[in-house]
Design a protein around this motif. Structure first.
Motif, PDB file in Angstrom:
ATOM      1  N   UNK A  89      50.627  24.037 -19.494  1.00 14.92           N
ATOM      2  CA  UNK A  89      51.954  23.522 -19.152  1.00 14.92           C
ATOM      3  C   UNK A  89      52.631  23.013 -20.420  1.00 14.92           C
ATOM      4  N   UNK A  90      53.553  23.813 -21.013  1.00 11.94           N
ATOM      5  CA  UNK A  90      54.217  23.383 -22.247  1.00 11.94           C
ATOM      6  C   UNK A  90      55.077  22.132 -22.064  1.00 11.94           C
ATOM      7  N   UNK A  91      55.676  21.943 -20.826  1.00  9.63           N
ATOM      8  CA  UNK A  91      56.507  20.769 -20.561  1.00  9.63           C
ATOM      9  C   UNK A  91      56.189  20.274 -19.161  1.00  9.63           C
ATOM     10  N   UNK A  92      55.484  19.180 -19.098  1.00  5.16           N
ATOM     11  CA  UNK A  92      55.051  18.652 -17.797  1.00  5.16           C
ATOM     12  C   UNK A  92      56.225  18.216 -16.933  1.00  5.16           C
ATOM     13  N   UNK A  93      57.307  17.771 -17.551  1.00  9.50           N
ATOM     14  CA  UNK A  93      58.448  17.310 -16.749  1.00  9.50           C
ATOM     15  C   UNK A  93      59.121  18.461 -16.022  1.00  9.50           C
ATOM     16  N   UNK A  94      58.871  19.675 -16.499  1.00 11.07           N
ATOM     17  CA  UNK A  94      59.448  20.858 -15.856  1.00 11.07           C
ATOM     18  C   UNK A  94      58.472  21.518 -14.898  1.00 11.07           C
ATOM     19  N   UNK A  95      57.289  20.936 -14.731  1.00 13.14           N
ATOM     20  CA  UNK A  95      56.254  21.540 -13.880  1.00 13.14           C
ATOM     21  C   UNK A  95      56.322  20.936 -12.485  1.00 13.14           C
ATOM     22  N   UNK A  96      56.475  21.807 -11.471  1.00 15.01           N
ATOM     23  CA  UNK A  96      56.552  21.309 -10.097  1.00 15.01           C
ATOM     24  C   UNK A  96      55.262  20.604  -9.675  1.00 15.01           C
ATOM     25  N   UNK A  97      54.118  21.063 -10.151  1.00 14.22           N
ATOM     26  CA  UNK A  97      52.845  20.478  -9.692  1.00 14.22           C
ATOM     27  C   UNK A  97      52.461  19.217 -10.464  1.00 14.22           C
ATOM     28  N   UNK A  98      53.065  18.994 -11.629  1.00 12.46           N
ATOM     29  CA  UNK A  98      52.634  17.857 -12.438  1.00 12.46           C
ATOM     30  C   UNK A  98      53.736  16.819 -12.721  1.00 12.46           C
ATOM     31  N   UNK A  99      55.014  17.162 -12.537  1.00 11.92           N
ATOM     32  CA  UNK A  99      56.077  16.280 -13.011  1.00 11.92           C
ATOM     33  C   UNK A  99      56.126  14.933 -12.303  1.00 11.92           C
ATOM     34  N   UNK A 100      55.577  14.836 -11.088  1.00  7.45           N
ATOM     35  CA  UNK A 100      55.611  13.570 -10.346  1.00  7.45           C
ATOM     36  C   UNK A 100      54.343  12.734 -10.507  1.00  7.45           C
ATOM     37  N   UNK A 101      53.392  13.188 -11.302  1.00  3.27           N
ATOM     38  CA  UNK A 101      52.162  12.418 -11.505  1.00  3.27           C
ATOM     39  C   UNK A 101      52.458  11.130 -12.263  1.00  3.27           C
ATOM     40  N   UNK A 107      53.487   5.359 -18.081  1.00  2.00           N
ATOM     41  CA  UNK A 107      52.529   5.356 -19.192  1.00  2.00           C
ATOM     42  C   UNK A 107      51.357   6.288 -18.862  1.00  2.00           C
ATOM     43  N   UNK A 108      50.956   7.135 -19.811  1.00  2.00           N
ATOM     44  CA  UNK A 108      51.378   7.200 -21.232  1.00  2.00           C
ATOM     45  C   UNK A 108      52.499   8.219 -21.484  1.00  2.00           C
ATOM     46  N   UNK A 109      53.227   8.669 -20.402  1.00  2.00           N
ATOM     47  CA  UNK A 109      54.344   9.606 -20.530  1.00  2.00           C
ATOM     48  C   UNK A 109      53.881  10.926 -21.169  1.00  2.00           C
ATOM     49  N   UNK A 110      52.874  11.534 -20.520  1.00  4.77           N
ATOM     50  CA  UNK A 110      52.376  12.817 -21.000  1.00  4.77           C
ATOM     51  C   UNK A 110      53.449  13.886 -20.831  1.00  4.77           C
ATOM     52  N   UNK A 111      53.558  14.775 -21.830  1.00  3.05           N
ATOM     53  CA  UNK A 111      54.579  15.816 -21.776  1.00  3.05           C
ATOM     54  C   UNK A 111      53.989  17.226 -21.938  1.00  3.05           C
ATOM     55  N   UNK A 112      52.780  17.299 -22.425  1.00  2.00           N
ATOM     56  CA  UNK A 112      52.151  18.614 -22.633  1.00  2.00           C
ATOM     57  C   UNK A 112      50.704  18.560 -22.136  1.00  2.00           C
ATOM     58  N   UNK A 113      50.260  19.692 -21.572  1.00  2.00           N
ATOM     59  CA  UNK A 113      48.865  19.755 -21.065  1.00  2.00           C
ATOM     60  C   UNK A 113      48.366  21.193 -21.145  1.00  2.00           C
ATOM     61  N   UNK A 114      47.110  21.322 -21.610  1.00  2.00           N
ATOM     62  CA  UNK A 114      46.403  22.603 -21.538  1.00  2.00           C
ATOM     63  C   UNK A 114      44.943  22.285 -21.242  1.00  2.00           C
ATOM     64  N   UNK A 115      44.407  22.777 -20.122  1.00  2.00           N
ATOM     65  CA  UNK A 115      43.041  22.445 -19.726  1.00  2.00           C
ATOM     66  C   UNK A 115      42.292  23.628 -19.143  1.00  2.00           C
ATOM     67  N   UNK A 116      40.982  23.605 -19.342  1.00  2.00           N
ATOM     68  CA  UNK A 116      40.109  24.675 -18.841  1.00  2.00           C
ATOM     69  C   UNK A 116      38.967  24.037 -18.063  1.00  2.00           C
ATOM     70  N   UNK A 117      38.694  24.519 -16.820  1.00  2.00           N
ATOM     71  CA  UNK A 117      37.577  23.944 -16.055  1.00  2.00           C
ATOM     72  C   UNK A 117      36.232  24.279 -16.686  1.00  2.00           C
ATOM     73  N   UNK A 118      35.267  23.359 -16.526  1.00  2.00           N
ATOM     74  CA  UNK A 118      33.878  23.564 -16.970  1.00  2.00           C
ATOM     75  C   UNK A 118      33.102  24.079 -15.771  1.00  2.00           C
ATOM     76  N   UNK A 119      32.845  25.381 -15.758  1.00  2.00           N
ATOM     77  CA  UNK A 119      32.226  26.030 -14.596  1.00  2.00           C
ATOM     78  C   UNK A 119      30.773  26.345 -14.919  1.00  2.00           C
ATOM     79  N   UNK A 120      29.869  25.848 -14.069  1.00  2.00           N
ATOM     80  CA  UNK A 120      28.433  26.033 -14.351  1.00  2.00           C
ATOM     81  C   UNK A 120      27.943  27.384 -13.842  1.00  2.00           C
ATOM     82  N   UNK A 121      26.654  27.632 -14.020  1.00  2.00           N
ATOM     83  CA  UNK A 121      26.100  28.949 -13.708  1.00  2.00           C
ATOM     84  C   UNK A 121      26.098  29.253 -12.223  1.00  2.00           C
ATOM     85  N   UNK A 122      26.212  28.218 -11.388  1.00  2.00           N
ATOM     86  CA  UNK A 122      26.296  28.447  -9.935  1.00  2.00           C
ATOM     87  C   UNK A 122      27.736  28.572  -9.455  1.00  2.00           C
ATOM     88  N   UNK A 123      28.701  28.430 -10.389  1.00  2.00           N
ATOM     89  CA  UNK A 123      30.112  28.591 -10.021  1.00  2.00           C
ATOM     90  C   UNK A 123      30.808  27.306  -9.651  1.00  2.00           C
TER      91      UNK A 123
END
Length: 432
Positions: A89-101, A107-123
């Motif tokens: 998400x390059x701009x969280x304020x423009x993201x429908x799923x994140x802008x209201x968090x 605080x802390x007024x996050x504006x950018x996010x990039x995340x990857x889940x940690x998936x184990x061998x069982x899924x």
């Protein structure tokens, strides 16, 4: 429980296998978050693991040291956890799923996010690796791929941790199994040595069998109780067995203290032998001392029984010296036993004995006459054998004992016997 909540229970259970929650910071994880922040040009990078209520930070770059967790529902990572791939998400304020968090609106007024889940061998998704900025930010495809790769490395570290834990558990189980096997082996050896002479038990363990042996010089002690059938009629079964066990246990102690082997008990009969399986010269003396001390033990016990008006135990003992054959019988239950005329004569001496006394043969008398007071009985006719010269063994000579009963030998006793043993040694006599 619906399907979704059931999956969440399984996911939290899978996370618990890694035993990582609330552990101390580790360089291997901190290096990954620092690298993620540098590659993406972000002030914050996190490795978070999520249980049922919180996002717990295993590693953090750019956050205060005392910040270790936060509620799951206020984080972007809570959404990433339910994804199978990278969320960018390059701009969280423009993201429908994140802008209201709350983290975006306050605080802390996050504006950018990039995340990857940690998936184990069982899924199962256990947590995330993410980078966060406080200004909108565009990442190149290579930077996003770097986040994906670093998340895979973080998961690899977690899997290594789990493998080490599983290895340690396996090693622990193997150690426990080995300790249990060793304890079982020791119990087996102890039991074997309790029922067999030590040298015989060792031979059986080493070779799996024991060769029968002829012993030319032994002394057999045969003891049983007169009118035992009458005792069985006057005592309850449990009381009878307890008293018999008490008597035989004491006899076994006395025999052992004089270097004799308890051969077996048969009903109310107790049989011990000296001079085997290891040969010695003292066996006739040992058997006579043991017999006197057994009689003193029963006599002392009977004094107490008389006061309580209980039936008395009347012990008869026969002692005979001669050759025997000894060996192991049985396959499932081993028994060390002795055979020969010397055993039969000892039994006949016991049968011809008076209660409370010790009846010895001429072959035993030959070895002990200088040390004990003996009462000749003459030749006594016995069943299946014929006439046997018998002698009552009364006591140790008064000048060779340390007690008035004449059952505890002195140093002078051992000097006269020609056997190197002192009055203080284990085989010098015990208190009955």
């Amino acid at each position: 429980m619906d399907e979704l909540s059931s999956q969440e229970v399984d996911r939290v259970a899978a996370l618990a296998l890694y035993r990582v929650l609330n552990t101390a910071p580790e360089f291997s994880y901190d290096a990954l978050t620092e690298l993620a922040a540098e590659i993406c040009g972000c002030p914050v990078a996190l490795i978070s693991l999520m249980d049922e209520r919180r996002a717990w930070l295993k590693s953090k770059y750019g956050l205060p040291a005392d910040m270790v967790e936060c509620p799951r529902e206020i984080t972007m990572c809570n959404t990433t956890l339910c994804s199978n791939d990278l969320i960018y998400e390059p701009d969280l304020t423009a993201s429908e799923r994140f802008r209201d968090l709350p983290m975006v609106t306050g605080e802390p007024f996050a504006r950018f996010y990039c995340g990857m889940p940690l998936i184990n061998r069982e899924g199962f998704a256990l947590g995330t690796l993410c980078v966060i900025g406080f200004e909108p930010l565009e990442l190149r495809p290579s930077q996003r791929e770097a986040v994906r790769r670093l998340a895979q490395q973080a998961m690899a570290q977690l899997e290594l941790r789990r493998q080490l834990l599983e290895r340690d558990e396996l090693i622990g189980e193997v150690s426990q199994a080995r300790a249990a096997a060793e304890a079982a082996r020791e119990r087996s050896e102890k039991l074997l040595k309790n029922i067999l002479p030590e040298s015989i038990a060792e031979e059986l363990q080493t070779s799996g069998r024991v060769e029968p042996r002829s012993h030319e010089a032994t002394t057999i002690l045969f003891a049983d109780f007169k009118a035992f059938t009458r005792l069985t009629e006057t005592l309850d079964p449990a009381g009878l067995i307890r008293q018999l066990d008490l008597n035989f246990a004491r006899f076994d102690e006395i025999a052992q203290s004089h270097g004799m082997e308890t051969i077996k008990t048969v009903g109310d009969a107790f049989i011990a032998a000296g001079g085997l399986p290891v040969e010695n010269r003292s066996h006739p003396i040992d058997a006579c001392l043991a017999a006197l001390q057994m009689q003193r033990f029963i006599h002392t016990s009977n004094l107490q029984r008389e006061k309580l008006r209980l039936p008395l135990w009347e012990l008869r003992i026969g002692v005979n010296s001669g050759p025997v054959v000894a060996g192991i019988v049985g396959q499932r239950r081993f028994t060390y036993d002795v055979w020969g005329n010397a055993v039969n004569v000892a039994q006949r001496l016991e049968e011809a004995c008076e209660p409370g006394r010790v009846n010895i043969s001429a072959s035993t008398l030959h070895h002990v006459s200088r040390l004990f007071e003996i009462e000749a009985r003459g030749s006594v006719q016995v069943k299946h054998i014929g006439a046997i010269d018998m002698y009552f063994l009364d006591r140790i000579r008064p000048d060779l004992c340390t007690d008035s009963d004449g059952v505890s030998p002195s140093d002078a006793f051992w000097r006269m016997s020609g056997i190197r043993r002192s009055a203080g040694s284990d085989n010098a006599g015990i208190r009955a």
